[in-house]
Design an enzyme around this catalytic site. Structure first.
Site, PDB file in Angstrom:
ATOM      1  N   TYR A 142       1.191  -0.840   0.249  1.00  0.00           N
ATOM      2  CA  TYR A 142       0.242   0.032   0.075  1.00  0.00           C
ATOM      3  C   TYR A 142       1.013   1.412  -0.031  1.00  0.00           C
ATOM      4  O   TYR A 142       2.423   1.456   0.456  1.00  0.00           O
ATOM      5  CB  TYR A 142      -0.614   0.205   1.255  1.00  0.00           C
ATOM      6  CG  TYR A 142      -1.379   1.044   1.590  1.00  0.00           C
ATOM      7  CD1 TYR A 142      -2.804   1.107   0.408  1.00  0.00           C
ATOM      8  CD2 TYR A 142      -1.501   2.147   2.321  1.00  0.00           C
ATOM      9  CE1 TYR A 142      -3.501   2.273   0.981  1.00  0.00           C
ATOM     10  CE2 TYR A 142      -2.469   3.221   2.671  1.00  0.00           C
ATOM     11  CZ  TYR A 142      -3.383   3.680   2.170  1.00  0.00           C
ATOM     12  OH  TYR A 142      -4.331   4.132   2.057  1.00  0.00           O
ATOM     13  N   ASP A 237       9.655   2.775  -0.364  1.00  0.00           N
ATOM     14  CA  ASP A 237       8.467   3.488   0.225  1.00  0.00           C
ATOM     15  C   ASP A 237       8.654   3.310   1.671  1.00  0.00           C
ATOM     16  O   ASP A 237       8.523   2.436   1.958  1.00  0.00           O
ATOM     17  CB  ASP A 237       7.094   3.424  -0.217  1.00  0.00           C
ATOM     18  CG  ASP A 237       6.150   3.576   0.422  1.00  0.00           C
ATOM     19  OD1 ASP A 237       6.102   4.606   1.349  1.00  0.00           O
ATOM     20  OD2 ASP A 237       4.880   3.440  -0.136  1.00  0.00           O
ATOM     21  N   LYS A 269       4.152   9.183   8.671  1.00  0.00           N
ATOM     22  CA  LYS A 269       4.294   9.260  10.331  1.00  0.00           C
ATOM     23  C   LYS A 269       5.140   8.686  10.768  1.00  0.00           C
ATOM     24  O   LYS A 269       5.187  10.110  11.553  1.00  0.00           O
ATOM     25  CB  LYS A 269       4.548   7.271   9.741  1.00  0.00           C
ATOM     26  CG  LYS A 269       3.144   6.733   9.183  1.00  0.00           C
ATOM     27  CD  LYS A 269       2.745   5.491   9.038  1.00  0.00           C
ATOM     28  CE  LYS A 269       1.037   4.704   8.165  1.00  0.00           C
ATOM     29  NZ  LYS A 269       1.137   4.357   6.995  1.00  0.00           N
TER      30      LYS A 269
END
Ligand SMILES: *Cc1c(COP(=O)(O)O)cnc(C)c1O
Length: 439
Positions: A142, A237, A269
């Site tokens: 994702y 990522d 994050k």
């Protein structure tokens, strides 16, 4: 009991689709009422009914230092007192960029507000730099809700993708090739067929969005090599792993050891310290293509926001080797205890971990190397385990396809609270009707 959460969920559903602002929060995968949290302190969350929980979600990764860390709050408070946004350059965004550049292989970085924005911008930059359109991604990875990354594999390997959700134009998905993770042959085949059109390959540096599914040894190095062989960019990522699995993210335990560097990396994050801040960065010659230095357009009214960058900078400066050692220790203690409790109760399962990220696949599951193997897990057994833990005051991710997260604020009392909850939850999992029984 949670009557207040129930009432708030009803009010929420009246004004917001599904009652939540991000789907996984709705408990759709596990059933029941999502808990509305009122406060967080260290390792603990307290809901609107006054129930408290040891938090094993940590806001899906960002809260590496736990909730309401006093030094982070002090930095944020000082920043807020100076005003919350100016739309001009500020010194804190430079210091945060310097911290990121010092910890990771990126030479230059651009700050944005979400992980989605980071991957979206990295892909635009890769397309602008290479003059090519096709993107390769892996099933089960994702990267945020970017149109071209919400594609599913078309029929047959190495074919162009199809939309994974209504609203993504077929033309957008058709620019994406979706392959099984950890499958070198599939990657070789895709590049052999489409290599001249591939702008970039994007992968989670170590996937945590299908449960924890680490790359097989050398897989990331292989991806870096094949991208360079075909003139495509390798985009790693690290929105989830960055500054969480080590001070320099997944690359610190992977590329830094093996001697390769991604062309572009994305972060989010942890680097926002609980605020909306994210980043993409990489090779200076690629980043030089970005406006206003180069022709590839990218911008943001709140990019590098002074409050968000103050939170991120304070968090990263506090994220010392001692912090990572504590987080790793807590993760190992909880994951091993959970696995032992399940074994003692006769519940088949597979624990997978990558540093301090871990997840448990329930059922007789072969080593999970890709999304197809992840899907062989028994989610009904997870659901029984999840609710028993929740009832005992432990907040697990409300989906079997998610990593569990801990923080340096998980002290011995919080860890013990989790350990004490495990035997009853394992018994509940043992008593759950497994999917195989009902077939
Ligand atoms: C969370 C995540 C994203 C998206 O970040 P948002 O801030 O939710 O948009 C992208 N990539 C990975 C690997 C993630 O875990």
């Amino acid at each position: 009991m949670h009557p207040e959460s129930e009432q708030w969920f009803e009010r929420a559903r009246a004004v917001t689709p599904g009652g939540v602002n991000s789907p996984v929060r709705a408990f759709a995968a596990v059933g029941g009422t999502p808990r509305f949290m009122a406060s967080g302190q260290g390792a603990w969350l307290t809901d609107v009914d006054g129930n408290s929980y040891v938090d094993l979600v940590c806001s899906w990764g960002p809260m590496l230092l736990g909730h309401a860390h006093p030094e982070v709050l002090a930095s944020v408070g000082a920043a807020i007192a100076r005003g919350t946004s100016y739309g001009t350059p500020t010194t804190t965004e430079v210091e945060l960029a310097e911290e990121i550049v010092a910890r990771t292989p990126v030479e230059q970085v651009r700050l944005v507000s979400s992980g989605t924005e980071a991957t979206m911008s990295a892909i635009r930059l890769a397309r602008g730099f290479t003059g090519r359109d096709v993107v390769v991604k892996f099933s089960g990875c994702y990267h945020g809700h970017v149109d071209s990354l919400l594609a599913s594999a078309g029929s047959g390997l190495a074919t162009l993708g199809v939309s994974a959700t209504p609203g993504v134009p077929a033309s957008s998905a058709a620019q994406t090739i979706v392959l099984p993770f950890n499958d070198r042959a599939a990657v070789e085949a895709a590049f052999a067929e489409h290599g001249a059109s591939i702008a970039c390959l994007i992968t989670e540096a170590s996937p945590g969005n299908m449960g924890v599914v680490p790359p097989l040894p050398g897989f990331n190095a292989f991806l870096a090599e094949i991208c360079s062989r075909y003139g495509a960019l390798f985009v790693s990522d690290e929105v989830m792993t960055g500054f969480r699995v080590s001070r320099s993210g997944q690359w610190g335990t992977d590329g830094a050891v093996e001697g390769w560097v991604p062309d572009l990396s994305t972060f989010g994050k942890v680097m926002g310290g609980g605020f909306p801040a994210a980043a993409f960065g990489g090779r200076a010659d690629v980043m030089a293509m970005l406006s206003p230095q180069g022709p590839v357009y990218q911008a943001g009214t709140l990019s590098g926001n002074p409050v968000a960058t103050a939170a991120g900078l304070a968090t990263l400066r506090l994220a010392t080797e001692d912090v990572y050692a504590r987080v790793d220790h807590v993760a190992a203690t909880i994951s091993q205890a959970a696995s032992e409790a399940l074994s003692a109760a006769g519940v088949p399962h597979r624990l997978q971990s990558n540093g301090n990220m871990f997840s448990i696949f329930f059922g007789e599951v072969a080593p999970v190397v890709d999304y197809a193997t992840a899907q062989t897990q028994d989610t009904d057994v997870f659901t029984a385990f999840f609710h028993a833990m929740l009832d005992a005051g432990v907040y697990l991710p409300p989906s079997a396809y998610e990593s569990w997260f801990v923080s340096s604020a998980h002290d011995d009392r919080a860890v013990q609270h989790v350990l004490d909850a495990l035997p009853a939850a394992a018994a509940a999992a043992a008593a759950a009707p497994s999917r195989k029984d009902t077939r």
